[in-house]
Design a protein around this motif. Structure first.
Motif, PDB file in Angstrom:
ATOM      1  N   TYR A   1       1.889  -5.916  -5.043  1.00  0.00           N
ATOM      2  CA  TYR A   1       2.193  -7.255  -4.354  1.00  0.00           C
ATOM      3  C   TYR A   1       3.635  -7.474  -5.077  1.00  0.00           C
ATOM      4  O   TYR A   1       3.958  -8.968  -5.070  1.00  0.00           O
TER       5      TYR A   1
ATOM      6  N   THR B   1       3.552   0.461  -4.064  1.00  0.00           N
ATOM      7  CA  THR B   1       3.008   1.129  -2.883  1.00  0.00           C
ATOM      8  C   THR B   1       3.879   0.644  -1.738  1.00  0.00           C
ATOM      9  O   THR B   1       4.696  -0.393  -1.852  1.00  0.00           O
TER      10      THR B   1
ATOM     11  N   LYS C   1       1.916  -2.756   1.355  1.00  0.00           N
ATOM     12  CA  LYS C   1       1.916  -4.333   1.559  1.00  0.00           C
ATOM     13  C   LYS C   1       3.246  -4.864   1.908  1.00  0.00           C
ATOM     14  O   LYS C   1       3.322  -5.137   3.305  1.00  0.00           O
TER      15      LYS C   1
HETATM   16  C1  LIG Z   1      -3.647  -2.829  -1.870  1.00  0.00           C
HETATM   17  C2  LIG Z   1      -3.700  -2.490  -3.135  1.00  0.00           C
HETATM   18  C3  LIG Z   1      -3.164  -1.200  -3.514  1.00  0.00           C
HETATM   19  C4  LIG Z   1      -2.688  -0.287  -2.692  1.00  0.00           C
HETATM   20  O1  LIG Z   1      -3.299   0.741  -2.289  1.00  0.00           O
HETATM   21  P1  LIG Z   1      -2.602   1.735  -1.315  1.00  0.00           P
HETATM   22  O2  LIG Z   1      -3.312   2.892  -2.059  1.00  0.00           O
HETATM   23  O3  LIG Z   1      -1.147   1.847  -1.962  1.00  0.00           O
HETATM   24  O4  LIG Z   1      -2.676   1.356  -0.079  1.00  0.00           O
HETATM   25  C5  LIG Z   1      -3.140  -1.067  -5.014  1.00  0.00           C
HETATM   26  N1  LIG Z   1      -3.460  -1.914  -6.048  1.00  0.00           N
HETATM   27  C6  LIG Z   1      -3.901  -3.195  -5.654  1.00  0.00           C
HETATM   28  C7  LIG Z   1      -4.262  -4.272  -6.795  1.00  0.00           C
HETATM   29  C8  LIG Z   1      -3.980  -3.349  -4.226  1.00  0.00           C
HETATM   30  O5  LIG Z   1      -4.432  -4.545  -3.660  1.00  0.00           O
END
Ligand SMILES: *Cc1c(COP(=O)(O)O)cnc(C)c1O
Length: 370
Positions: free
Chosen positions: A198, A225, A228
């Motif tokens: 995030y 990532t 998000k």
């Molecule tokens: C959503 C999230 C991810 C991302 O997961 P993806 O596999 O990239 O969709 C990673 N770490 C955290 C803490 C998350 O909340």
């Protein structure tokens, strides 16, 4: 029914099952909203659809190392392309790191992977599947990492430490000063992973600058990532950034062709429209501030929310609150006995959530910092 003699490895039989956020059940006259998976309600920037439509190589395997995306990211982040390893979501990138550096040693003794708890619920699954031992360090009362306790929990067996900033599901973000301080206490041979799913949503004065840290510390790996801020959760693309002594091994444990051609094209298009991406993030941050102000007015205390979600430390009322939300056609994420995580969604969804908090019969909870 015949009972099967097929048994999984011991590490697998004791695994918790990943609970994905559920879609909202519809209710009479109400549009259902899913506020349970921290998805981006605005979706990807328009250029992504065009880029996907142009992919004309669906019958071919994608670039084995997602070279085009890595070249684009290298330019965007100002890091060498060799320091970037892509994965099937950042969860795929994290799995590579865990599988590479932690497991069960030749002597049968398990490596340890340390992380805050409660945090991202995929951590125990990934760590235990690798055959490593997870060491969970409780969060401080305000939902922040207890970095002193984490440093104290490092043992001779610790191979990896995970930091999650902003922390899912509680919300607070780590500062640069905090993480620098922490890194000074971590042995050089322990890999420190900073999960920044995030990152784009943070609005604090001294946010951790992970790219600066990775340049100074060869044991730091940054995890990011497209799920998000970029609104590309369906396409499963994420990456790690780390120095060569880490990345050269990661490529060996990566699932081959983990990033599809479609995902690669979409991620590149999104990076090329970063201003638009950040504009959308800003709209979500503004909604977050609006929701938090309304909740404060209604008497609720929430931990510092730096992601696209917030945390209600409802304790024993968590499930009850989630059910009350369900009646309003809002799917939220309950952690039984602990609290409820609510994604910042469409304005209409946020309005309905605020109204629920105002009228919830369980009453406002201010227990978190008490
Ligand atoms: C959503 C999230 C991810 C991302 O997961 P993806 O596999 O990239 O969709 C990673 N770490 C955290 C803490 C998350 O909340």
């Amino acid at each position: 029914m015949t009972s099967s003699t097929i048994q999984p490895r011991e590490a697998v039989s004791s695994l918790p099952v990943y609970v994905a956020g559920k879609p909202a059940a519809s209710a009479e006259g109400l549009t259902p909203f899913k506020l349970s998976s921290n998805e981006n309600p605005l979706g990807p920037v328009p250029a992504v659809a065009g880029a996907i439509a142009e992919v004309d190589t669906l019958h071919r395997y994608p670039n084995p190392g997602a070279e085009l995306l890595r070249a684009e990211l290298a330019q965007h982040l100002q890091v060498p392309m060799e320091d970037i390893v892509t994965g099937t979501g950042s969860l795929g990138a994290l799995t590579q790191i865990i599988n590479t550096f932690a497991g069960t040693g030749a002597d049968g003794v398990q490596d340890e992977v340390l992380y805050p708890w409660r945090s991202f619920e995929a951590y125990p699954i990934v760590v235990r599947t690798a055959g490593a031992k997870d060491v969970q360090v409780p969060l401080a009362a305000d939902g922040r990492h207890d970095l002193d306790a984490m440093a104290a929990a490092i043992s001779a067996r610790t191979r990896i430490v995970l930091l999650c900033t902003p922390n899912n599901p509680t919300g607070p973000a780590l500062t640069q000063a905090e993480v620098e301080d922490f890194l000074a206490k971590v042995p050089q041979d322990v890999v420190v992973v900073v999960d920044e799913a995030y990152q784009e949503f943070m609005r604090i004065n001294d946010p951790v600058d992970t790219l600066a840290l990775y340049r100074q510390h060869p044991n730091v790996a940054v995890l990011r990532t497209f799920s998000k801020a970029h609104g590309l959760a369906a396409l499963r693309v994420g990456y790690s950034v780390a120095a060569q002594p880490i990345t050269e091994h990661l490529r060996k444990t990566a699932v081959p062709f983990g990033v599809s051609a479609v995902a690669e094209a979409a991620a590149i298009a999104s990076l090329r429209h970063m201003d638009e991406v950040l504009g959308r993030v800003e709209r979500i941050v503004e909604e977050r501030q609006r929701v938090i102000a309304a909740l404060a007015e209604a008497g609720w205390t929430v931990p510092e929310a730096q992601g696209n979600f917030l945390w209600l430390a409802l304790g024993d009322q968590a499930l009850d609150f989630a059910q009350a939300a369900g009646v309003q056609a809002l799917a939220v994420r309950a952690f039984v006995g602990e609290g409820v995580r609510v994604t910042i969604g469409e304005p209409e969804a946020n309005d309905r959530f605020i109204e629920l908090c105002r009228t919830y019969s369980g009453g406002p909870m201010t227990a978190l910092t008490e």
